[in-house]
Design an enzyme around this catalytic site. Structure first.
Site, short mmCIF file in Angstrom:
data_model
loop_
_atom_site.label_atom_id
_atom_site.label_comp_id
_atom_site.label_asym_id
_atom_site.label_seq_id
_atom_site.Cartn_x
_atom_site.Cartn_y
_atom_site.Cartn_z
CD GLU A 62 -1.18 -5.54 5.83
OE1 GLU A 62 -0.76 -6.53 4.60
OE2 GLU A 62 -0.81 -4.48 5.76
CG HIS A 85 -3.95 -3.31 3.62
ND1 HIS A 85 -2.64 -3.14 3.64
CD2 HIS A 85 -4.42 -3.04 2.54
CE1 HIS A 85 -2.60 -1.78 3.69
NE2 HIS A 85 -4.01 -1.41 2.95
CB CYS A 88 -0.93 -0.23 0.99
SG CYS A 88 -2.44 1.13 1.19
#
Lengths: 79, 232
Positions: free
Chosen positions: B206, B204, B87
């Site tokens: 994660e 993302h 990002c």
């Protein structure tokens, strides 16, 4: 010496901001507006008093940081 | 694998990234500060996490790209180190010249906070070795400026050299315009450096590393890194 760096999206790079402004102007009844491009202006106060050197300095700053030359072009004016 | 996560003023996704890395490696990543001038000895992976570094002033990632630690990251990448930018981290990588192109305002002009599906385009990298080629995994996007742009010659080079790692696709893997919510050139969601060790992506992964919180679709990326860099 003051330098003004104008940063604009390069021709061919999508400028959705400019497009949105254009749509808004049309919505307000301003007819006859063609393409709208939105950029930014950065004013610099420089210690340098020699215009040639001041311009070179401002251009170096534009290339290093103020503009991303992948997507933006810039021009420098002095006053 | 020893990872380091770099924090800038305005970074806000470093803890999610730390949890993801810890889950995959069993080891706490080092938290690094943007003013640091060198990386800890033994660093195998540097991560530039998401957020709004320096308030996105001037251009997203532009200020962070000039911070002291970026010089060390340039050297690290030059020595063949692995660098992951997610990002805002991807925006920093392109601003720093570690990856080509730029990330423009989303074509819709809207901040997009939503799920997306990513198709894995190559699997012989540390980041993607736990995926199958063509596999689609669900991820999340949360950005205002994720519209990948590069000139046609650069795009052709990226495609020709197989450096497009991830593309926005439908859940069934079709690369369509509708799946490309931010308007990225050729549906590009993530690109690699020529040595395959620097990866930048807008979504993302994660976010999806915990079965109790939104599933584990993103976990293979971190497990792959842990495996590939374990010996390092």
């Amino acid at each position: 010496m003051r330098a003004k760096v104008t940063v604009m999206p390069k021709a061919g790079v999508l400028d959705p901001q400019g497009k949105a402004i254009g749509h808004a102007l049309a919505g307000l009844g301003f007819a006859g507006v063609g393409e709208v491009r939105a950029g930014k202006v950065i004013e610099l106060e420089l210690a340098e008093t020699d215009p040639v050197k001041a311009r070179a300095e401002a251009e170096a700053m534009a290339r290093r940081l103020l503009a991303n030359t992948v997507i933006e072009s810039f021009s420098v004016t002095l006053d | 694998m020893q990872a380091g996560i770099v924090m800038f003023p305005g970074t806000n996704r470093e803890r999610d990234m730390a949890l993801a890395l810890q889950r995959a490696t069993g080891r706490k990543p080092a938290m690094l500060w943007h003013r640091d001038t060198e990386l800890p000895a033994g660093t195998d992976l540097v991560v530039l996490p998401g957020g709004f570094s320096y308030g996105d002033y001037l251009r997203c990632g532009a200020m962070a790209a000039q911070s002291p630690i970026m010089r060390a990251i340039h050297d690290f990448a030059g020595r063949g180190g692995h660098v992951l930018g997610v990002c805002n981290g991807f925006q920093m990588l392109v601003e720093a010249g570690l990856l080509p192109g730029a990330l423009l305002r989303n074509a819709s002009l809207r901040f997009l906070s939503m799920d997306c599906h990513l198709r894995v385009e190559r699997t012989d990298t540390a980041y993607t070795c736990r995926f199958q080629r063509g596999q689609v995994f669900r991820s999340t996007m949360a950005h205002g400026d994720g519209n990948y742009f590069a000139d046609a010659a650069t795009l052709d080079r990226l495609e020709g050299e197989g450096l497009v790692a991830l593309r926005y696709a439908t859940a069934s893997g079709e690369v369509t315009e509708a799946a490309n919510r931010n308007g990225s050139a050729r549906n590009i969601a993530g690109i690699l450096s020529p040595n395959l060790r620097v990866l930048g992506l807008m979504p993302h992964p994660e976010n999806q590393v915990d079965p109790l919180i939104d599933g584990t679709d993103g976990l293979p990326l971190f497990e792959g890194l842990a495996e590939a860099l374990a010996a390092a």
